[in-house]
Write a protein that holds these residues in place. Structure first.
Motif, short mmCIF file in Angstrom:
data_model
loop_
_atom_site.label_atom_id
_atom_site.label_comp_id
_atom_site.label_asym_id
_atom_site.label_seq_id
_atom_site.Cartn_x
_atom_site.Cartn_y
_atom_site.Cartn_z
N TYR A 1 28.26 -2.49 5.87
CA TYR A 1 27.36 -1.40 5.87
C TYR A 1 27.98 -0.42 4.82
O TYR A 1 28.96 0.16 5.05
CB TYR A 1 27.32 -0.63 7.29
CG TYR A 1 26.37 0.44 7.23
CD1 TYR A 1 25.16 0.36 7.67
CD2 TYR A 1 26.80 1.87 7.04
CE1 TYR A 1 24.11 1.30 7.88
CE2 TYR A 1 26.10 2.77 7.15
CZ TYR A 1 24.62 2.62 7.32
OH TYR A 1 23.77 3.67 7.49
N ARG B 1 29.04 2.38 12.99
CA ARG B 1 28.01 2.13 12.11
C ARG B 1 26.67 2.07 12.71
O ARG B 1 25.46 2.38 12.22
CB ARG B 1 28.38 0.92 11.19
CG ARG B 1 29.17 1.34 10.01
CD ARG B 1 30.31 0.22 9.52
NE ARG B 1 31.02 0.77 8.55
CZ ARG B 1 32.07 1.63 8.63
NH1 ARG B 1 32.44 1.76 9.89
NH2 ARG B 1 32.78 2.00 7.85
N VAL C 1 23.13 4.05 11.78
CA VAL C 1 22.04 3.59 11.55
C VAL C 1 20.96 4.16 12.42
O VAL C 1 19.71 4.62 11.76
CB VAL C 1 21.86 2.19 12.05
CG1 VAL C 1 20.49 1.52 12.16
CG2 VAL C 1 22.61 1.14 10.83
N TRP D 1 22.58 -3.53 6.66
CA TRP D 1 23.70 -3.78 7.80
C TRP D 1 23.80 -5.17 8.15
O TRP D 1 22.67 -5.98 8.40
CB TRP D 1 23.21 -3.05 9.01
CG TRP D 1 24.08 -2.71 10.06
CD1 TRP D 1 25.55 -3.07 9.90
CD2 TRP D 1 23.88 -2.56 11.30
NE1 TRP D 1 26.18 -2.83 11.41
CE2 TRP D 1 25.02 -2.37 11.99
CE3 TRP D 1 22.69 -2.36 12.18
CZ2 TRP D 1 25.38 -2.12 13.58
CZ3 TRP D 1 22.70 -2.08 13.44
CH2 TRP D 1 24.04 -1.92 14.25
#
Length: 396
Positions: A75, A89, A93, A104
């Motif tokens: 990512y 992460r 998102v 991703w």
């Protein structure tokens, strides 16, 4: 053992025998290609908060299920995967803005390695939402089909992802697993895909998203059709009706569409004894919405190999009914139906397979060809030839 169970065992044995032929290593023994079970889904509204939360749920489930196999995450940059950075992460998102394009990935290998467990996302940001679609790809080892209940578990995974993402279209089936930096390996994928027609060519699904906004890629073991594509084919009943004569085709619904399965197990198609009839039938029905052209390997020119525009078009049409070749007078008819010859005005006659194609009186030894017109609705007695037709004896 029932006939159906026996056929399933035979197909599994074929896959066991064929899979090593698709395992290619470098001179140093580094894996370059492996056979895998791939799923690619295209969907809309990947820029919205609701869909991003759904994407995160898909990644979380994949992470929980295959935690011991997954080592890497990408990512913005690649890094070793652990619970902390995965959670961070996932939050990025979920909270990203609609103008952001997200890439991703979690996988069992880094960008130079063949990853047999992988989930990949690239979304279309808000400004492209009307012309582009987001895509999600899941890769699993084909060997999960060998485990008890493996095919059903895979089908459940496919249905889950379709429901979560409101999939617009997609597919699931056998394909080549390549490293992420795969351009230099395109020639290997092309060679294998031309030998094994059951393989889907899908190294980088994000590069096809624009071309596949209003078209689907084609038939595979599983073909996913969202409602807008089902409607373009005449509706749910029309699709089911056109495939009702193929007993190997099975339907399953999800919240926003239809999933079509061609056979109990996927077929590679590299063996002349393998039956691809279910794939051919599904392809026949979905052909009006299938992409017809566009390069499968858009970077092939850089590496000097792989699919080009021409070979890509042939690959898309690999399950299409091939044109019936013309037949010379004096040769045996190859297909029941109507044929004509340009050597005689108004000629269009029905012949049965196995009959001798007639010569034409007055042809003076010129080669006479009969050309296919159409199949007969019902093959009955052969029509009598016109007076200008002749047998070999008459011509002499």
């Amino acid at each position: 053992m029932s006939g159906k169970a026996s056929a399933r065992v035979n197909q599994l044995n074929r896959l066991i025998k064929q899979a090593p032929r698709l395992a290619i290593n470098s001179a140093e023994g580094v894996p370059l290609v492996r056979l895998g079970l791939i799923t690619t889904l295209y969907f809309r509204n990947g820029h919205t908060e609701d869909v991003k939360w759904r994407i995160a749920e898909c990644f979380s489930r994949f992470r929980r299920t295959f935690k011991h196999e997954l080592n890497w995450q990408f990512y913005r940059k690649p890094l070793r995967l652990n619970d902390a950075n995965f959670g961070y992460r996932r939050t990025l998102v979920r909270t990203s803005g609609p103008e952001e394009q997200l890439t991703w990935e979690i996988s069992s290998g880094n960008v130079q390695q063949v990853a047999e467990h992988r989930m990949f996302l690239m979304n279309a940001h808000e400004n492209l939402a009307d012309i582009d679609c987001s895509c999600l790809k899941m890769v699993l080892p084909w060997s999960i089909l060998l485990s008890p209940g493996g095919p059903r578990r895979y089908e459940d995974w496919l249905t889950y992802l379709c429901d979560k993402l409101n999939a617009d279209h997609g597919f699931g089936g056998l394909g080549c697993i390549l490293p992420n930096d795969c351009q230099k390996h395109f020639p290997l994928e092309q060679k294998l895909a031309q030998r094994y027609v059951g393989l889907m060519v899908d190294p980088m699904p994000q590069i096809e998203s624009l071309r596949l906004f209003n078209h689907i890629k084609g038939a595979s073991w599983f073909t996913v059709l969202g409602q807008r594509f089902v409607k373009r084919l005449g509706g749910n009943d029309a699709v089911r009706g056109q495939l009702s004569g193929c007993r190997d085709v099975v339907f399953r619904t999800y919240d926003d569409g239809l999933i079509i399965r061609a056979g109990t197990l996927p077929v590679l198609g590299g063996d002349a004894q393998e039956n691809m009839a279910a794939y051919v039938e599904v392809n026949r029905v979905i052909k009006p919405i299938r992409v017809q052209s566009g390069c499968l390997h858009p970077y092939q020119a850089v590496g000097g190999g792989g699919f080009c525009e021409v070979s890509s078009a042939l690959w898309y049409a690999r399950f299409d009914e091939k044109p019936i070749a013309p037949i010379f007078a004096g040769q045996v008819c190859t297909h029941d139906g109507y044929w004509f010859t340009s050597s005689m005005a108004g000629s269009q006659y029905m012949f049965r397979k196995g009959e001798m194609m007639p010569k034409i009186k007055g042809s003076r030894g010129k080669p006479i060809q009969w050309f296919w017109v159409k199949a007969a609705d019902r093959v009955g007695p052969t029509l009598e030839y016109a007076p200008s037709c002749a047998t070999d004896h008459d011509e002499e």
